[in-house]
Write an enzyme that holds these catalytic residues in place. Structure first.
Site, PDB file in Angstrom:
ATOM      1  N   CYS A 170      -1.211   1.590   8.709  1.00  0.00           N
ATOM      2  CA  CYS A 170      -0.017   0.990   8.027  1.00  0.00           C
ATOM      3  C   CYS A 170      -0.299  -0.610   8.193  1.00  0.00           C
ATOM      4  O   CYS A 170      -0.103  -0.944   9.304  1.00  0.00           O
ATOM      5  CB  CYS A 170       1.220   1.265   8.567  1.00  0.00           C
ATOM      6  N   CYS A 209       7.295  -6.517  14.822  1.00  0.00           N
ATOM      7  CA  CYS A 209       7.294  -5.581  15.769  1.00  0.00           C
ATOM      8  C   CYS A 209       5.747  -5.935  16.360  1.00  0.00           C
ATOM      9  O   CYS A 209       4.591  -6.098  15.559  1.00  0.00           O
ATOM     10  CB  CYS A 209       7.214  -3.975  15.594  1.00  0.00           C
ATOM     11  N   GLU A 221      10.689  -2.890   6.250  1.00  0.00           N
ATOM     12  CA  GLU A 221      11.702  -2.282   6.807  1.00  0.00           C
ATOM     13  C   GLU A 221      12.638  -1.834   5.883  1.00  0.00           C
ATOM     14  O   GLU A 221      13.413  -2.534   4.743  1.00  0.00           O
ATOM     15  CB  GLU A 221      12.567  -3.340   7.619  1.00  0.00           C
ATOM     16  N   CYS A 269       3.992   8.306   1.034  1.00  0.00           N
ATOM     17  CA  CYS A 269       4.091   7.178   1.810  1.00  0.00           C
ATOM     18  C   CYS A 269       4.324   5.929   1.124  1.00  0.00           C
ATOM     19  O   CYS A 269       3.234   5.331   0.786  1.00  0.00           O
ATOM     20  CB  CYS A 269       3.384   7.259   3.053  1.00  0.00           C
ATOM     21  N   CYS A 285       2.124  -3.969  15.480  1.00  0.00           N
ATOM     22  CA  CYS A 285       1.967  -3.412  14.210  1.00  0.00           C
ATOM     23  C   CYS A 285       1.321  -4.701  13.244  1.00  0.00           C
ATOM     24  O   CYS A 285       1.903  -5.828  13.224  1.00  0.00           O
ATOM     25  CB  CYS A 285       3.307  -3.261  13.340  1.00  0.00           C
ATOM     26  N   CYS A 312       6.390  -7.522   6.145  1.00  0.00           N
ATOM     27  CA  CYS A 312       7.534  -7.127   6.972  1.00  0.00           C
ATOM     28  C   CYS A 312       8.229  -8.141   8.075  1.00  0.00           C
ATOM     29  O   CYS A 312       7.279  -8.885   8.443  1.00  0.00           O
ATOM     30  CB  CYS A 312       7.446  -5.849   7.808  1.00  0.00           C
ATOM     31  N   GLU A 331       0.952  -1.234  -0.118  1.00  0.00           N
ATOM     32  CA  GLU A 331      -0.064  -0.152   0.059  1.00  0.00           C
ATOM     33  C   GLU A 331       1.016   1.212   0.100  1.00  0.00           C
ATOM     34  O   GLU A 331       2.066   1.158   0.531  1.00  0.00           O
ATOM     35  CB  GLU A 331      -1.039  -0.081   1.220  1.00  0.00           C
TER      36      GLU A 331
END
Ligand code: SF4
Length: 388
Positions: A377, A150, A202, A139, A153, A146, A126
């Site tokens: 996100c 984390c 990342e 963005c 997230c 990812c 996205e």
């Protein structure tokens, strides 16, 4: 689920920079077919060589670059300066359509546009366009998924699917630039002024392709999109060797470090890569980056209720940052569905901000729009996968 721990072979892009990650983290992309080669994967010399391989004159590559980066088109029908018989073949070979818009959401009266993209192999990513008075920020995602895991997230919970190619990253910005140029975003025709690598992924775990994308975004038109290097922000959770390498590239892009905690005890939990590179090492690399580039480092800190938002942690953060070329972005966490992590109380947020400011640390709370975007996100793709 995050991908299982694997030793990262040096042959993997970024692997030498992100090797030795803790259990549960990975910088290794999944075994998928790479996306087809695209002009935006190549520097100008590489493009001319690719045109020659197709039996074409090198300058045809320059013409295609002008179409893509200056006129923002990849439609052979628009390329009337190319021989009619060669247009489709050239565009098909060097400008394949890499991303298809699967869904688009707008808010803030149309000045924020979030797009869910499907890549050719079915991977979802996205991007978000945000128009503010005087600037337009894109963005972008640098990976599908990812591997950094984390826990607060949504993207991190789904794990890493694969690295994006440089051209897939650039395509997100070109799409935004096209929409702006066509006057589709309220406020009249405009241009992208800023690109932040804060979507999925990342960025420094996909080092070579992110760097290629930065070059394409900032090379002058028509070799690239001509965006100022100072308008680019590359974020990282703290892959120390890669920060060092980026500092040596001779670029003036901004570095953003997602810190989220000033103490290793908590950061080990919130940002698991901290088990490999501790707060002190990450900040030392950040200050070296600031010294090499003259750019202030952005310290990203998602405020999570009763987890990292205590006054003593604000004081600890202020001590770490005192006298450094740094600016703190406080981000009220927007919780992912079903998550136990949620946003700080407004009073705690104000106190945290005030304590940093009182100690002379430049600090801002990200505006509502930024908060919405950050909170979303990974959520759009996660929702789509769930059929929601
Ligand atoms: S917060 Fe960033 S680095 Fe961490 S899992 Fe999510 S996308 Fe990856």
């Amino acid at each position: 689920m995050p991908s299982p721990a694997v030793p990262v072979p040096a042959s993997v892009p970024g692997g030498d920079l992100a090797g030795g990650l803790p259990i549960g983290l990975t910088s290794r992309p999944g075994r998928r077919q790479p996306p087809p080669r695209h002009l935006a994967d190549l520097d100008p010399a590489g493009r001319r060589a690719a045109a020659s391989q197709l039996g074409q004159q090198g300058f045809r590559a320059d013409q295609l670059s002008r179409h893509y980066f200056a006129r923002l088109t990849d439609d052979p029908a628009d390329m009337t300066d190319l021989p009619a018989g060669d247009r489709a073949e050239l565009a098909g070979a060097l400008l394949p359509r890499l991303l298809t818009a699967e869904r688009e959401l707008t808010c803030d009266e149309g000045t924020t546009r979030k797009t869910l993209w499907r890549a050719l192999d079915g991977a979802y990513i996205e991007s978000v366009l945000m128009r503010y008075p005087g600037r337009v920020t894109m963005c972008v995602s640098s990976q599908a998924g990812c591997g950094m895991a984390c826990p607060f997230c949504a993207t991190g919970q789904a794990g890493l699917t694969r690295n994006l190619s440089a051209a897939e990253i650039v395509a997100q910005v070109v799409a935004g630039a096209r929409a702006l140029a066509a006057g589709e975003v309220p406020g009249g025709p405009g241009r992208i002024s800023n690109v932040v690598f804060m979507g999925m992924g990342e960025p420094l775990a996909n080092y070579a392709h992110v760097l290629g994308a930065v070059r394409r975004l900032t090379d002058p038109v028509p070799d690239g999109l001509g965006i100022s290097q100072r308008g680019i922000t590359v974020s990282t959770v703290g892959l120390v060797p890669a920060i060092g390498r980026l500092a040596g590239e001779g670029l003036s892009v901004r570095l953003a470090v997602s810190l989220h905690a000033p103490d290793d005890g908590l950061r080990d939990e919130l940002v698991p890569v901290n088990r490999r590179w501790k707060v002190a090492e990450v900040l030392a690399a950040a200050w070296a980056y600031a010294a090499a580039t003259g750019r202030r480092v952005s310290i990203e800190y998602a405020l999570i209720r009763d987890v990292n938002d205590q006054a003593w942690r604000a004081d600890a953060l202020a001590r770490l940052l005192a006298g450094q070329l740094a600016h703190v972005n406080l981000i009220p966490l927007n919780p992912t569905p079903g998550s136990r992590w949620t946003a700080s109380r407004p009073a705690d947020m104000r106190e945290f901000e005030a304590r940093l400011a009182a100690r002379g640390v430049p600090v801002t709370v990200r505006d509502t729009r930024g908060t919405q975007i950050d909170g979303a996100c990974g959520q759009l793709a996660a929702t789509d996968r769930a059929g929601g």
